[in-house]
Design a protein around this motif. Structure first.
Motif, PDB file in Angstrom:
ATOM      1  N   LYS A   2       0.940  -1.258  -0.017  1.00 19.57           N
ATOM      2  CA  LYS A   2       0.074  -0.057  -0.056  1.00 19.57           C
ATOM      3  C   LYS A   2       1.007   1.206  -0.160  1.00 19.57           C
ATOM      4  O   LYS A   2       1.944   1.377   0.817  1.00 19.57           O
ATOM      5  CB  LYS A   2      -0.915   0.067   1.156  1.00 19.57           C
ATOM      6  CG  LYS A   2      -2.144  -1.004   1.207  1.00 19.57           C
ATOM      7  CD  LYS A   2      -3.062  -0.578   2.140  1.00 19.57           C
ATOM      8  CE  LYS A   2      -4.051  -1.679   2.272  1.00 19.57           C
ATOM      9  NZ  LYS A   2      -4.987  -1.276   3.344  1.00 19.57           N
ATOM     10  N   ILE A   3       0.486   2.106  -0.981  1.00 18.29           N
ATOM     11  CA  ILE A   3       1.270   3.289  -0.871  1.00 18.29           C
ATOM     12  C   ILE A   3       0.567   4.632  -1.036  1.00 18.29           C
ATOM     13  O   ILE A   3      -0.525   4.764  -1.844  1.00 18.29           O
ATOM     14  CB  ILE A   3       2.233   3.417  -2.305  1.00 18.29           C
ATOM     15  CG1 ILE A   3       3.133   2.270  -2.164  1.00 18.29           C
ATOM     16  CG2 ILE A   3       2.810   4.711  -2.483  1.00 18.29           C
ATOM     17  CD1 ILE A   3       3.957   2.155  -3.662  1.00 18.29           C
ATOM     18  N   LEU A   4       0.746   5.552  -0.204  1.00 12.98           N
ATOM     19  CA  LEU A   4      -0.459   6.729   0.092  1.00 12.98           C
ATOM     20  C   LEU A   4       0.260   7.795  -0.739  1.00 12.98           C
ATOM     21  O   LEU A   4       1.498   8.229  -0.860  1.00 12.98           O
ATOM     22  CB  LEU A   4      -0.231   7.247   1.712  1.00 12.98           C
ATOM     23  CG  LEU A   4      -0.927   8.405   1.875  1.00 12.98           C
ATOM     24  CD1 LEU A   4      -2.626   8.124   1.764  1.00 12.98           C
ATOM     25  CD2 LEU A   4      -0.604   9.000   3.098  1.00 12.98           C
ATOM     26  N   THR A   5      -0.581   8.344  -1.587  1.00 15.03           N
ATOM     27  CA  THR A   5      -0.337   9.369  -2.383  1.00 15.03           C
ATOM     28  C   THR A   5      -1.111  10.734  -1.944  1.00 15.03           C
ATOM     29  O   THR A   5      -2.442  10.576  -1.939  1.00 15.03           O
ATOM     30  CB  THR A   5      -0.736   9.204  -4.121  1.00 15.03           C
ATOM     31  OG1 THR A   5      -0.126   8.009  -4.271  1.00 15.03           O
ATOM     32  CG2 THR A   5      -0.470  10.199  -4.927  1.00 15.03           C
ATOM     33  N   SER A   6      -0.570  11.687  -1.833  1.00 14.81           N
ATOM     34  CA  SER A   6      -1.135  12.864  -1.106  1.00 14.81           C
ATOM     35  C   SER A   6      -1.477  13.996  -2.252  1.00 14.81           C
ATOM     36  O   SER A   6      -0.579  14.370  -2.802  1.00 14.81           O
ATOM     37  CB  SER A   6      -0.262  13.798  -0.213  1.00 14.81           C
ATOM     38  OG  SER A   6      -0.948  14.671   0.309  1.00 14.81           O
ATOM     39  N   GLY A   7      -2.815  14.058  -2.621  1.00 14.65           N
ATOM     40  CA  GLY A   7      -3.064  14.915  -3.632  1.00 14.65           C
ATOM     41  C   GLY A   7      -3.841  14.186  -4.815  1.00 14.65           C
ATOM     42  O   GLY A   7      -3.062  13.491  -5.440  1.00 14.65           O
ATOM     43  N   GLY A   8      -4.949  14.551  -5.069  1.00 15.29           N
ATOM     44  CA  GLY A   8      -5.751  14.148  -6.237  1.00 15.29           C
ATOM     45  C   GLY A   8      -5.786  14.670  -7.508  1.00 15.29           C
ATOM     46  O   GLY A   8      -6.734  14.668  -8.466  1.00 15.29           O
ATOM     47  N   GLY A   9      -4.815  15.710  -7.955  1.00 12.97           N
ATOM     48  CA  GLY A   9      -4.751  16.444  -8.887  1.00 12.97           C
ATOM     49  C   GLY A   9      -4.127  15.364 -10.136  1.00 12.97           C
ATOM     50  O   GLY A   9      -3.824  14.210  -9.893  1.00 12.97           O
ATOM     51  N   ILE A  10      -3.899  15.993 -11.098  1.00 11.39           N
ATOM     52  CA  ILE A  10      -3.107  15.201 -12.230  1.00 11.39           C
ATOM     53  C   ILE A  10      -1.740  14.467 -11.871  1.00 11.39           C
ATOM     54  O   ILE A  10      -1.805  13.215 -12.270  1.00 11.39           O
ATOM     55  CB  ILE A  10      -3.070  16.113 -13.530  1.00 11.39           C
ATOM     56  CG1 ILE A  10      -2.853  15.208 -14.740  1.00 11.39           C
ATOM     57  CG2 ILE A  10      -1.861  16.919 -13.144  1.00 11.39           C
ATOM     58  CD1 ILE A  10      -3.084  15.774 -16.134  1.00 11.39           C
TER      59      ILE A  10
END
Length: 54
Positions: A2-10
């Motif tokens: 599992k990898i957390l990505t901060s930000g739902g932009g492009i």
């Protein structure tokens, strides 16, 4: 993994896409109350379908 990505932009969504293709489980978090309300300024010369196919 599992990898957390901060930000739902492009950038965040593109990162999550590629991580998923590599077999990871991306989790995208976004603080904004809504998604993007407008598009991104991308200009396709000629027919957009022909450009994407190339």
């Amino acid at each position: 993994m599992k990898i957390l990505t901060s930000g739902g932009g492009i950038a965040g969504l593109t990162c999550a896409f590629w991580l998923h293709l590599e077999g990871h489980t991306p989790v995208v978090v976004e603080r904004a109350p809504t998604g993007p309300l407008g598009g991104y300024g991308i200009d396709f010369p000629g027919s957009p379908v022909a450009t994407v196919e190339r």
